[in-house]
Enzyme design. Structure first.
Site, PDB file in Angstrom:
ATOM      1  N   TRP A 144      38.036  38.865  40.392  1.00  0.00           N
ATOM      2  CA  TRP A 144      38.639  38.364  41.630  1.00  0.00           C
ATOM      3  C   TRP A 144      38.973  39.504  42.582  1.00  0.00           C
ATOM      4  O   TRP A 144      39.197  39.303  43.770  1.00  0.00           O
ATOM      5  CB  TRP A 144      39.898  37.530  41.336  1.00  0.00           C
ATOM      6  CG  TRP A 144      41.119  38.315  40.902  1.00  0.00           C
ATOM      7  CD1 TRP A 144      41.223  39.115  39.810  1.00  0.00           C
ATOM      8  CD2 TRP A 144      42.402  38.378  41.568  1.00  0.00           C
ATOM      9  NE1 TRP A 144      42.479  39.659  39.720  1.00  0.00           N
ATOM     10  CE2 TRP A 144      43.234  39.228  40.787  1.00  0.00           C
ATOM     11  CE3 TRP A 144      42.940  37.807  42.716  1.00  0.00           C
ATOM     12  CZ2 TRP A 144      44.561  39.517  41.125  1.00  0.00           C
ATOM     13  CZ3 TRP A 144      44.262  38.094  43.052  1.00  0.00           C
ATOM     14  CH2 TRP A 144      45.055  38.942  42.277  1.00  0.00           C
ATOM     15  N   ASP A 145      38.957  40.716  42.059  1.00  0.00           N
ATOM     16  CA  ASP A 145      39.225  41.908  42.866  1.00  0.00           C
ATOM     17  C   ASP A 145      38.360  41.915  44.130  1.00  0.00           C
ATOM     18  O   ASP A 145      38.799  42.357  45.198  1.00  0.00           O
ATOM     19  CB  ASP A 145      38.871  43.178  42.073  1.00  0.00           C
ATOM     20  CG  ASP A 145      39.532  43.268  40.714  1.00  0.00           C
ATOM     21  OD1 ASP A 145      39.831  42.219  40.132  1.00  0.00           O
ATOM     22  OD2 ASP A 145      39.725  44.394  40.234  1.00  0.00           O
ATOM     23  N   LYS A 172      53.397  43.408  35.885  1.00  0.00           N
ATOM     24  CA  LYS A 172      52.256  44.326  35.930  1.00  0.00           C
ATOM     25  C   LYS A 172      51.801  44.566  37.367  1.00  0.00           C
ATOM     26  O   LYS A 172      51.467  45.675  37.766  1.00  0.00           O
ATOM     27  CB  LYS A 172      51.115  43.740  35.104  1.00  0.00           C
ATOM     28  CG  LYS A 172      49.900  44.626  35.000  1.00  0.00           C
ATOM     29  CD  LYS A 172      48.800  43.944  34.202  1.00  0.00           C
ATOM     30  CE  LYS A 172      47.582  44.826  34.071  1.00  0.00           C
ATOM     31  NZ  LYS A 172      46.424  44.131  33.518  1.00  0.00           N
ATOM     32  N   GLN A 173      51.721  43.493  38.114  1.00  0.00           N
ATOM     33  CA  GLN A 173      51.189  43.631  39.483  1.00  0.00           C
ATOM     34  C   GLN A 173      51.743  42.518  40.358  1.00  0.00           C
ATOM     35  O   GLN A 173      52.206  41.490  39.860  1.00  0.00           O
ATOM     36  CB  GLN A 173      49.665  43.572  39.467  1.00  0.00           C
ATOM     37  CG  GLN A 173      49.073  42.230  39.126  1.00  0.00           C
ATOM     38  CD  GLN A 173      47.595  42.347  38.774  1.00  0.00           C
ATOM     39  OE1 GLN A 173      47.252  42.519  37.617  1.00  0.00           O
ATOM     40  NE2 GLN A 173      46.728  42.246  39.759  1.00  0.00           N
ATOM     41  N   GLU A 198      49.727  39.781  34.410  1.00  0.00           N
ATOM     42  CA  GLU A 198      49.230  39.509  33.050  1.00  0.00           C
ATOM     43  C   GLU A 198      50.235  39.895  31.972  1.00  0.00           C
ATOM     44  O   GLU A 198      49.935  39.788  30.789  1.00  0.00           O
ATOM     45  CB  GLU A 198      47.903  40.246  32.830  1.00  0.00           C
ATOM     46  CG  GLU A 198      46.770  39.662  33.653  1.00  0.00           C
ATOM     47  CD  GLU A 198      45.494  40.506  33.607  1.00  0.00           C
ATOM     48  OE1 GLU A 198      45.581  41.686  33.220  1.00  0.00           O
ATOM     49  OE2 GLU A 198      44.427  39.981  33.984  1.00  0.00           O
TER      50      GLU A 198
HETATM   51  C1  BGC Z   1      44.212  43.262  36.459  1.00  0.00           C
HETATM   52  C2  BGC Z   1      43.380  42.135  37.014  1.00  0.00           C
HETATM   53  C3  BGC Z   1      42.081  42.729  37.508  1.00  0.00           C
HETATM   54  C4  BGC Z   1      41.396  43.538  36.427  1.00  0.00           C
HETATM   55  C5  BGC Z   1      40.184  44.272  36.954  1.00  0.00           C
HETATM   56  C6  BGC Z   1      43.454  43.975  35.365  1.00  0.00           C
HETATM   57  O1  BGC Z   1      44.204  45.030  34.856  1.00  0.00           O
HETATM   58  O2  BGC Z   1      45.427  42.759  35.928  1.00  0.00           O
HETATM   59  O3  BGC Z   1      44.059  41.526  38.081  1.00  0.00           O
HETATM   60  O4  BGC Z   1      41.250  41.707  37.937  1.00  0.00           O
HETATM   61  O5  BGC Z   1      42.275  44.507  35.931  1.00  0.00           O
HETATM   62  O6  BGC Z   1      40.527  45.174  37.956  1.00  0.00           O
END
Ligand code: BGC
Length: 748
Positions: free
Chosen positions: A363-364, A606-607, A494
């Protein structure tokens, strides 16, 4: 955090060899041109710590899934853009002693990635076990002008002796992926051919257990030139043939104080772009052309291409060299990873700089990369990124069917190469469904920026309807709450899984449904014929579907705590022990130090999650709401996803918190250069690099686009004298210059 890269405006410099960080440096010094890419490995043998990596865009293998506990719905394989033939190799032996930087004494060393012209240069002086001192200067690039070619100029100068060098340039197809699930090698040899000083090696990906997976053939070619005292010499070449390997061995006399130059011209042609039965012939022609142009001309052409890119997309920051280097580093890698010319390709989170994430699509792309390409490239590049998902729509519908959805509902994969899901951890594969929201949002983003509403009717609406159908089936009515709820999901954060009512996911579902309904109205009115055709094709039941969607939009549950004035990341968030990141006394990142159990129960994020939603749909929220949520969530966010600090920078700028924004900016811009998250060894965070660009342009520059109208609201971080950037919109290119006196927008 590391601090061994010299600060410089245009170069990434390792001054003095740091073998303990070699794998990181190899990631940082990766080169690419959209068609192929490679890590900054040494040309000659290196027996120290290293991760060898050469990648050809679009060439992948289905690596059989390995999980401890199989769940129905898991994919059979993980598609990986695999490590391909090593074309940079040049083994060197001097008077019988092998040149290996891990075993010889290093007298001086400098490795330098020049971002201005996309070249990697190394100069070192070495003392070998026989006392011989030698200087090595190597320079290489992956040509932007000829995107299937790579060139190396390798010079050996004896400093205190005269003697002989045995030099073996080679192509080695006997490579593997360190992350191969079953220790399997993915390539087999098709053939090799030697003709004078030219050699060709053709490798094919192995036949897999899955009929629908294509096999790829890659032909690599090499041809050599030698110079001594500026004159071309023609040493005798002896072919060296091994399984999956072809090389030449040369004996070269070395003259004290004189450079012997070895030029290696190579190409890598893939069956994705060339008929396999003619691949060797095509490679010969291609290589012949390259070879006759010569290193200097090729370098000149390559440099010109980079000049054009920088002319269009440079961001200049004055007064802060670390920030300047950081942003150029990010722009540089983005531009050499994806050029947007081929709708079959996409942007892997690590690009061509490592094996992690398999070089496939997340999804990035929609959430982070699209805005970068919208503003920095022709609109067809962003359009190609959308078309990629449109092309995968049928597979996304099948993916949803596997999970039990029906009626054309689509769940796009978390991770994909060919449209099929590759991810295999249930809490992400089945639950991190917010990716559907980002894919829908990207359609809006693109149309809002470009005004290309035709896209909506031709492609976009079909995707939106399929995603909306998914959301409508994924929610359920809760009698207890008298609301639609979404159970068992993982949000962007996550660090908690299987939660109920992730605010961000519910919000994006609601938004998608609304946007889809508006889009249907638009297409009905403006393209009635197309709507007739599409609604028939999709068997669209306006009465049933639209009514249900409207009801969900009205009644979806969006958890909030009215007292605190904050939206709740999920139903149970307030049950957690709420702490601030500053209270963590142990070393971080927590994902490398804590048990997963402890992480899941903690409040640490995490984000950006709630804040990600407030960033996407900012017009829905007041500044007060943003402030309350920012103050609540930012102190709990560990930013252990590279995708996080950029969003926080943008929001902090909006709130006028420039110091915080700057702190987050440095973190995103220098994430890899300083190895903040202790994971640059795995490769660079390519997709988050687009976030870094957003941090400057949308954050400090305050750029917003509303229905094709662009606006700026810039701020200048303390310590910066000025900064400037360029963005394209419609047929215009605008330059924004910000300094202490104010700012100006120039129409170029
Ligand atoms: C992130 C995801 C991301 C993936 C690839 C993961 O660590 O939590 O949001 O899509 O990395 O960059």
């Amino acid at each position: 955090m590391k601090n061994y890269i010299t600060h410089d405006e245009w170069c990434i410099i390792e001054d003095g060899f740091h073998p303990e960080h070699n794998v990181i440096t190899e990631s940082l010094m990766s080169l690419g041109n959209g068609r192929m890419g490679q890590r900054g490995n040494f040309e000659e043998k290196y027996s120290g710590k290293s991760l060898q990596g050469n990648y050809v865009a679009g060439v992948w293998f289905p690596d059989k899934t390995r999980v401890g506990w199989w769940k129905n719905g898991y994919p059979n394989y993980f598609a990986k853009v695999i490590n391909a033939t090593n074309w940079i190799g040049i083994d060197v032996e001097i008077d019988g002693v092998e040149l290996d930087l891990a075993t010889c004494e290093i007298l001086s060393f400098r490795r330098e990635l020049n971002m201005k012209n996309g070249t990697l240069r190394r100069i070192c002086t070495l003392r070998l076990s026989n006392g011989h001192e030698v200087e090595i200067v190597s320079e290489r690039f992956c040509s932007l002008a000829h995107d299937e070619a790579g060139m190396i100029n390798y010079a050996i100068k004896p400093l205190n002796f005269a003697g002989k060098a045995k030099v073996t340039p080679y192509l080695d197809g006997d490579v593997s992926n360190r992350d191969s699930n079953h220790g399997e090698k993915f390539w087999e040899e098709v053939g090799k051919e030697v003709k004078g000083s030219e050699a060709y090696l053709t490798m094919k990906t192995k036949k897999s257990a899955w009929e629908n997976v294509p096999q790829f053939t890659v032909t690599s070619g090499m041809r050599m030139k030698f110079y001594q005292k500026t004159k071309e010499i023609d040493p005798v070449s002896l072919p060296v043939k091994k399984e999956k390997y072809i090389g030449f061995s040369y004996e070269l006399p070395l003259i004290t104080g004189e450079q012997t130059i070895i030029q290696k011209y190579t190409c890598n042609l893939s069956s994705d772009n060339h008929a396999p039965e003619k691949q060797v012939e095509t490679a010969k022609k291609y290589l012949n052309e390259i070879y006759h142009l010569g290193f200097e001309v090729l370098l000149g052409e390559h440099t010109k291409e980079w000049e054009k890119k920088w002319e269009r997309n440079d961001i200049e920051i004055k007064g802060d060299i670390a920030a300047q280097q950081g942003i150029r580093f990010n722009i540089f890698h983005l531009q050499q990873t994806y050029t947007g010319e081929d709708a079959r390709l996409n942007i892997g989170p690590k690009g061509f700089t490592g094996e992690k994430y398999g070089g496939v699509t997340y999804w990035d792309t929609e959430a982070y990369c699209l805005p970068f390409y919208l503003a920095t490239a022709d609109s067809k590049v962003a359009r190609n990124l959308l078309i990629y998902r449109h092309n995968h729509l049928q597979k996304a519908i099948e993916n949803a069917e596997i999970l039990g959805f029906s009626n054309g509902a689509a769940l796009y994969p978390m991770v994909t190469m060919n449209g099929e899901e590759c991810h295999n951890e249930w809490e992400i594969t089945f639950e991190e469904i917010h990716r559907n929201g980002a894919i829908a949002y990207a359609i809006h983003d693109y149309i809002n920026y470009t005004g290309d509403k035709k896209y909506l009717s031709e492609y976009g609406l079909e995707v939106l309807i399929a995603i909306s159908r998914f959301w409508a089936q994924r929610v359920n009515w809760s009698e207890a709450k008298c609301k639609y709820v979404m159970l068992g999901v993982t949000g962007p954060n996550e660090y908690e899984n299987n939660v109920n009512n992730n605010w961000y996911t519910n919000l994006m579902a609601q938004w998608t449904l609304k946007y889809t309904l508006e889009s249907i109205e638009y297409v009905k009115a403006e393209f009635p014929e197309r709507w007739k055709e599409l609604s028939a094709k999709l068997n669209f039941n306006a009465d049933l579907e639209e009514d249900k969607w409207e009801h969900i939009i009205e009644e979806i549950y969006l958890p909030e705590d009215k007292e605190r004035g904050v939206f709740l990341q999920q139903d149970g968030f307030l049950d957690k022990e709420l702490m601030e990141v500053d209270e963590i006394t142990e070393h971080r990142p927590i994902n490398q130090k804590w048990s997963w159990d402890r992480i899941l129960r903690s409040c640490f994020i995490k984000q950006a999650d709630v804040l990600q939603g407030m960033y996407f749909l900012e017009e829905k929220f007041s500044l007060e709401q943003l402030e309350a949520n920012f103050d609540f969530y930012e102190p709990m966010t560990v930013h252990e996803s590279s995708l996080s600090p950029c969003v926080h920078t943008i929001l902090a700028c909006k709130l006028g918190r420039i110091e915080k924004a700057y702190e987050m900016y440095v973190r995103t811009a220098r994430l890899d250069l300083d190895d903040y998250n202790n994971d640059t060894e795995d490769g660079l965070h390519i997709t988050s690099m687009a976030g870094t660009w957003m941090a400057v342009v949308k954050g400090f520059g305050g750029m917003r686009v509303n229905k094709g109208e662009i606006s700026f609201d810039p701020v200048l971080p303390e310590g910066w004298e000025s900064y400037s950037f360029r963005v394209g919109i419609g047929s215009e290119l605008k330059e924004v210059k910000v300094n202490k006196e104010g700012f100006e927008v120039v129409n170029l």
